[in-house]
Scaffold this motif. Structure first.
Motif, short mmCIF file in Angstrom:
data_model
loop_
_atom_site.label_atom_id
_atom_site.label_comp_id
_atom_site.label_asym_id
_atom_site.label_seq_id
_atom_site.Cartn_x
_atom_site.Cartn_y
_atom_site.Cartn_z
N LYS A 154 76.34 -16.57 5.56
CA LYS A 154 75.48 -15.63 4.87
C LYS A 154 74.50 -14.97 5.84
CE LYS A 154 73.65 -13.46 1.41
NZ LYS A 154 74.36 -12.32 0.79
N GLY A 155 74.05 -15.73 6.80
CA GLY A 155 73.12 -15.18 7.78
C GLY A 155 73.74 -14.05 8.57
N PHE A 156 74.98 -14.22 9.01
CA PHE A 156 75.62 -13.19 9.80
C PHE A 156 76.06 -12.00 8.94
CE2 PHE A 156 76.16 -16.64 12.95
CZ PHE A 156 75.50 -16.01 13.99
N GLU A 157 76.25 -12.22 7.65
CA GLU A 157 76.51 -11.10 6.75
C GLU A 157 75.31 -10.16 6.69
OE1 GLU A 157 77.55 -12.81 3.01
OE2 GLU A 157 79.61 -13.28 3.60
N LEU A 158 74.14 -10.71 6.94
CA LEU A 158 72.92 -9.91 6.96
C LEU A 158 72.64 -9.35 8.35
CD1 LEU A 158 70.66 -12.15 4.70
CD2 LEU A 158 71.55 -9.89 4.14
N ALA A 159 73.63 -9.40 9.22
CA ALA A 159 73.53 -8.86 10.58
C ALA A 159 72.45 -9.55 11.40
CB ALA A 159 73.29 -7.35 10.55
N ALA A 160 72.35 -10.87 11.24
CA ALA A 160 71.39 -11.62 12.04
C ALA A 160 71.76 -11.54 13.51
CB ALA A 160 71.35 -13.07 11.59
N THR A 161 70.75 -11.48 14.36
CA THR A 161 71.00 -11.43 15.81
C THR A 161 71.58 -12.75 16.30
OG1 THR A 161 69.27 -9.80 16.17
CG2 THR A 161 69.90 -11.14 18.06
N ASP A 162 71.07 -13.86 15.77
CA ASP A 162 71.56 -15.17 16.17
C ASP A 162 71.20 -16.17 15.09
OD1 ASP A 162 72.81 -17.11 17.69
OD2 ASP A 162 71.71 -16.64 19.53
N TYR A 163 71.71 -17.39 15.27
CA TYR A 163 71.56 -18.44 14.27
C TYR A 163 71.35 -19.75 15.02
CZ TYR A 163 72.72 -21.03 9.98
OH TYR A 163 72.68 -21.84 8.87
N LEU A 164 70.13 -20.30 14.95
CA LEU A 164 69.78 -21.50 15.70
C LEU A 164 69.69 -22.70 14.77
CD1 LEU A 164 66.96 -20.02 17.98
CD2 LEU A 164 69.41 -20.24 18.48
N LEU A 165 70.39 -23.76 15.15
CA LEU A 165 70.35 -24.99 14.37
C LEU A 165 69.25 -25.91 14.87
CD1 LEU A 165 74.12 -25.90 13.86
CD2 LEU A 165 72.48 -25.20 12.11
N LYS A 166 68.50 -26.46 13.95
CA LYS A 166 67.45 -27.42 14.31
C LYS A 166 68.08 -28.79 14.60
CE LYS A 166 64.03 -25.22 11.25
NZ LYS A 166 63.18 -25.41 10.08
N PRO A 167 67.48 -29.55 15.49
CA PRO A 167 66.34 -29.21 16.34
C PRO A 167 66.75 -28.22 17.43
CG PRO A 167 67.18 -31.36 16.93
CD PRO A 167 67.96 -30.93 15.73
N ILE A 168 65.94 -27.21 17.64
CA ILE A 168 66.29 -26.12 18.56
C ILE A 168 65.95 -26.52 19.99
CG2 ILE A 168 65.86 -23.70 19.13
CD1 ILE A 168 64.89 -23.36 16.20
N ASN A 169 66.97 -26.55 20.86
CA ASN A 169 66.68 -26.85 22.26
C ASN A 169 66.34 -25.56 23.01
OD1 ASN A 169 69.14 -25.66 23.42
ND2 ASN A 169 70.21 -27.39 22.48
N PHE A 170 65.72 -25.71 24.16
CA PHE A 170 65.21 -24.55 24.87
C PHE A 170 66.32 -23.61 25.35
CE2 PHE A 170 64.06 -22.45 28.89
CZ PHE A 170 63.05 -21.62 28.41
N SER A 171 67.41 -24.16 25.87
CA SER A 171 68.47 -23.30 26.42
C SER A 171 69.06 -22.41 25.33
CB SER A 171 69.56 -24.16 27.07
OG SER A 171 70.17 -25.00 26.12
N ARG A 172 69.21 -22.98 24.14
CA ARG A 172 69.76 -22.18 23.03
C ARG A 172 68.75 -21.12 22.56
NH1 ARG A 172 71.96 -19.28 20.68
NH2 ARG A 172 73.40 -19.40 18.91
N PHE A 173 67.47 -21.47 22.58
CA PHE A 173 66.43 -20.51 22.23
C PHE A 173 66.39 -19.37 23.24
CE2 PHE A 173 62.08 -18.89 22.36
CZ PHE A 173 61.79 -18.70 21.02
N LEU A 174 66.51 -19.70 24.52
CA LEU A 174 66.53 -18.69 25.57
C LEU A 174 67.70 -17.75 25.39
CD1 LEU A 174 65.51 -17.54 28.26
CD2 LEU A 174 66.88 -19.28 29.42
N GLN A 175 68.85 -18.29 25.06
CA GLN A 175 70.04 -17.47 24.84
C GLN A 175 69.82 -16.47 23.71
OE1 GLN A 175 73.58 -19.76 24.09
NE2 GLN A 175 74.81 -17.98 23.57
N ALA A 176 69.18 -16.92 22.64
CA ALA A 176 68.91 -16.04 21.50
C ALA A 176 67.96 -14.91 21.89
CB ALA A 176 68.33 -16.84 20.34
N THR A 177 66.94 -15.22 22.68
CA THR A 177 65.99 -14.18 23.10
C THR A 177 66.66 -13.18 24.04
OG1 THR A 177 65.13 -15.51 24.95
CG2 THR A 177 64.02 -15.72 22.83
N GLN A 178 67.55 -13.65 24.90
CA GLN A 178 68.26 -12.74 25.79
C GLN A 178 69.18 -11.81 25.01
OE1 GLN A 178 70.03 -15.69 28.37
NE2 GLN A 178 68.45 -15.44 29.95
#
Length: 231
Positions: free
Chosen positions: A87-111
């Motif tokens: 459902k998130g990607f149907e709304l054209a979300a830029t990314d989807y992070l699963l908790k607990p969010i690690n830093f490398s995955r957070f960095l990837q989303a910001t990039q």
């Protein structure tokens, strides 16, 4: 610089996002919110590029919030429930992070978000139909174009190329910061202007009339598009 906010009804989750954001120089986490409705009010009066939004929240959910701000900001969903991903990607979300969010995955989303903020590179060539063939014309050589009915004459340095199209169609293919329509029959290359007078511009040996823009408007446009103009 990415201007971001975060929404989560759990303060600990917001602390994690804040700590991650502080490690990335290109991210400015401007504010955090415990409810999506507060964040929505903030966006109405503040510029925001990216929202990190939890999906499951009391009141206005992250999915509902994303629907409300669609096309205005990028949304990166944060959630502990992977079943919400579709459902998130149907709304054209830029990314989807699963908790607990690690830093490398957070960095990837910001990039990824930052890459979507960059304007697309301007094309170097214009492809036009010439009989049964297509020609690649360097945009850097295009002086101006003159339209007449369903044909357009393209003036490339010392050559004239006639192609079957309309000036409106041609305009849609040209970089807006490099070319402007100054008359119902003319599109000009801003970088090729040699002289601006009250009712016309000079490019090479051509005198091109101004009707859609005044001389003052054209000078202002040149200044706002990065050309070295002294008004």
């Amino acid at each position: 610089m990415i201007k971001a906010i975060a929404i989560d009804d759990e303060p600990v989750a917001l602390d994690i996002i804040r700590n991650h954001a502080e490690k990335i120089p290109s991210v400015n986490l401007c504010a955090t919110f415990l409810s999506a409705s507060e964040a929505f009010n903030y966006i109405k009066s503040n510029h925001v590029d990216v929202v990190f939004a939890d999906i499951s929240m009391p009141g206005l959910s992250g999915l509902e919030f994303a629907e409300m701000v669609k096309h205005r900001v990028q949304v990166v969903f944060t959630t502990a429930y992977p079943e919400h991903a579709l459902k998130g990607f149907e709304l054209a979300a830029t990314d989807y992070l699963l908790k607990p969010i690690n830093f490398s995955r957070f960095l990837q989303a910001t990039q990824l978000a930052e890459s979507r903020m960059q304007p697309p590179a301007a094309p170097e060539n214009l492809f036009v139909k010439d009989g049964h063939s297509w020609l690649a014309l360097p945009l850097a050589d295009l002086l101006y174009a003159r339209g007449e009915d369903n044909y357009v004459s393209l003036y490339i340095n010392d050559k004239r190329i006639l192609t079957r199209t309309t000036l409106t169609v041609l305009q849609s293919k040209l970089p807006v910061r490099q070319f402007v329509r100054v008359h119902k029959s003319y599109i000009i290359a801003l970088a090729k202007i040699e002289k601006i007078e009250k009712h016309q511009v000079s490019i090479s040996d051509a005198k091109i009339p101004l009707s859609m823009l005044s001389a003052e408007e054209l000078l202002q446009l040149l200044g706002t598009t990065g050309y070295n103009v002294h008004i």
